[in-house]
Design a protein around this motif. Structure first.
Motif, mmCIF file in Angstrom:
data_model
loop_
_atom_site.group_PDB
_atom_site.id
_atom_site.type_symbol
_atom_site.label_atom_id
_atom_site.label_comp_id
_atom_site.label_asym_id
_atom_site.label_seq_id
_atom_site.Cartn_x
_atom_site.Cartn_y
_atom_site.Cartn_z
ATOM 1 N N UNK A 58 10.181 4.149 -4.033
ATOM 2 C CA UNK A 58 9.105 3.634 -3.528
ATOM 3 C C UNK A 58 9.347 3.200 -2.192
ATOM 4 N N UNK A 59 10.608 3.051 -1.589
ATOM 5 C CA UNK A 59 10.805 2.405 -0.418
ATOM 6 C C UNK A 59 10.546 3.255 0.753
ATOM 7 N N UNK A 108 1.036 -1.283 0.177
ATOM 8 C CA UNK A 108 0.104 0.037 -0.120
ATOM 9 C C UNK A 108 0.769 1.323 0.051
ATOM 10 N N UNK A 109 1.808 1.161 0.796
ATOM 11 C CA UNK A 109 2.790 2.354 0.764
ATOM 12 C C UNK A 109 3.393 2.621 -0.577
ATOM 13 N N UNK A 110 3.939 1.427 -0.894
ATOM 14 C CA UNK A 110 4.540 1.599 -2.509
ATOM 15 C C UNK A 110 3.579 2.087 -3.306
ATOM 16 N N UNK A 156 0.202 5.578 8.273
ATOM 17 C CA UNK A 156 0.603 5.824 6.877
ATOM 18 C C UNK A 156 -0.613 6.886 6.331
ATOM 19 N N UNK A 157 -0.169 8.168 5.801
ATOM 20 C CA UNK A 157 -1.130 9.212 5.799
ATOM 21 C C UNK A 157 -1.139 9.700 4.252
ATOM 22 N N UNK A 191 -0.535 0.974 9.377
ATOM 23 C CA UNK A 191 0.288 0.054 8.313
ATOM 24 C C UNK A 191 0.607 -1.100 9.061
ATOM 25 N N UNK A 192 0.744 -1.133 10.472
ATOM 26 C CA UNK A 192 1.022 -2.365 11.280
ATOM 27 C C UNK A 192 -0.258 -3.163 11.391
ATOM 28 N N UNK A 193 -1.303 -2.801 11.034
ATOM 29 C CA UNK A 193 -2.745 -3.700 11.144
ATOM 30 C C UNK A 193 -2.557 -4.736 10.086
#
Length: 378
Positions: A369-370, A252-254, A293-294, A306-308
């Motif tokens: 992306x990292x 998702x973050x990428x 993550x926002x 993100x940890x969920x």
């Protein structure tokens, strides 16, 4: 879990405890959880009808119970102008600023189809509506309409903004105010057993795959799951390698960082049993704050734990317009947290750039992306 409002804390004591926790910076939902009650129950303790004048004057909140004309309330919001729509579950908060337009319902399913605020409403889960005025010594009064299920869990909230027409909001509240009502909420019980999916061996995997291949519209997916008695995450697992592929948990973050960098318009779906809220458009500012993550854009905010994320999937669904690709993430209980699609209108094919991005998420990320501090596994 015991219901402390009725079994332990008196209403004055609850109001004082709740106000103290809010003053410490806890969000309303978290303050209620600290008291082992639902957010709806905490706010209902501030209903203006049961309080005397002194209690009202001393209370941090003034809460008015509303009727259950959910469609009428939401339609009436168009006259209030720009507001902030908020829908959440345990792990994600989805916030959109805009005006409520084109509100409709058929039976227990409702729609809000404005250019900014886009909602799917499952009104069988709506049980209580409140007009909430919070009196903050530093920030002044804030107003909102808040809707809850039978357990006092928020399904949707509407917050007034600086450009909202507060007089129109007051008129709407007066039209729907029912201070004589005393909604009954069920006590929260986190120990209650959850329904378990059927064993994989009892699912007709071949039939599921054939029906999946025959889909003409993504909305057929819900009926497909019901028809084969499969839970959503279970269906993704059974179709792994054909229509679904696992992605890394940080996909998702990428996705968000690449979409922002490339100016690629996406759709972000998040919600709960009572409401699904959708953002459509480009995103710009991506920030991480601890586990959160926002997306922090002018008209759209997303806050995701993100940890969920316990599982992340690339999902392909055939349609009459070609394949539609999504990224779907789940928590450790198998509950859907949120979904991501490329921007798309019915009758139009999927954006090739979105499909390329989504399929790339099964691979190692590019350096851009990292996440900061991210390390590849040795």
């Amino acid at each position: 879990m015991p219901n402390l409002l009725t079994n332990t804390l008196s209403r004055p004591h609850l109001r004082a405890q709740f106000a103290s926790l809010r003053a410490q910076g806890l969000r309303s939902r978290d303050a209620a959880a600290r008291l082992h009650i639902s957010e709806g129950e905490a706010l209902l303790a501030h209903a203006v009808g049961p309080m005397n004048l002194k209690e009202e004057a001393d209370s941090r909140y003034s809460v008015t119970v509303l009727d259950d004309d959910w469609v009428g309330l939401l339609r009436g919001l168009e006259g209030v102008g720009p507001v902030m729509a908020l829908t959440r579950n345990d792990h994600v908060v989805h916030e959109k600023i805009g005006t409520y337009r084109h509100v409709s319902a058929q039976g227990h399913v409702g729609l809000v189809l404005g250019p900014e605020i886009d909602l799917r409403l499952f009104l069988a889960h709506w049980h209580m509506g409140l007009h909430v005025v919070e009196h903050d010594p530093q920030q002044g009064d804030t107003q909102s309409l808040q809707f809850f299920d039978a357990w006092g869990r928020a399904v949707h909230k509407v917050h007034a903004r600086p450009h909202s027409d507060l007089q129109a909001l007051e008129t709407l509240v007066q039209q729907h105010a029912r201070p004589q009502l005393t909604p009954v909420l069920r006590p929260l019980d986190d120990t209650a057993p959850r329904a378990q999916p059927r064993p994989d061996a009892q699912i007709d995997r071949q039939g599921l795959g054939e029906a999946w291949q025959a889909m003409q519209d993504t909305h057929e997916f819900f009926d497909l799951l019901r028809r084969f008695g499969a839970e959503r995450q279970q269906a993704l697992r059974l179709m792994e390698g054909t229509f679904t592929h696992r992605t890394p948990l940080v996909a998702v973050e990428w996705l968000l960082r690449r979409a922002a960098r490339e100016g690629l318009p996406i759709m972000v779906f998040a919600g709960n049993a009572g409401c699904l809220q959708i953002h459509t458009g480009a995103i710009e500012r991506i920030e991480t704050m601890g586990p959160w993550l926002n997306v922090l854009d002018a008209g759209f905010n997303l806050h995701l734990r993100s940890d969920a994320i316990h599982e992340s999937w690339l999902v392909t669904k055939p349609t009459a317009d070609g394949e539609v690709t999504s990224i779907e993430v789940f928590d450790d209980r198998g509950d859907l947290i949120c979904m991501f699609f490329g921007e798309r209108k019915p009758g139009q094919p999927e954006l090739p750039a979105w499909r390329t991005l989504a399929h790339s998420l099964t691979q190692a990320p590019t350096p851009a992306d990292r996440p900061a501090g991210h390390r590849e596994a040795a």
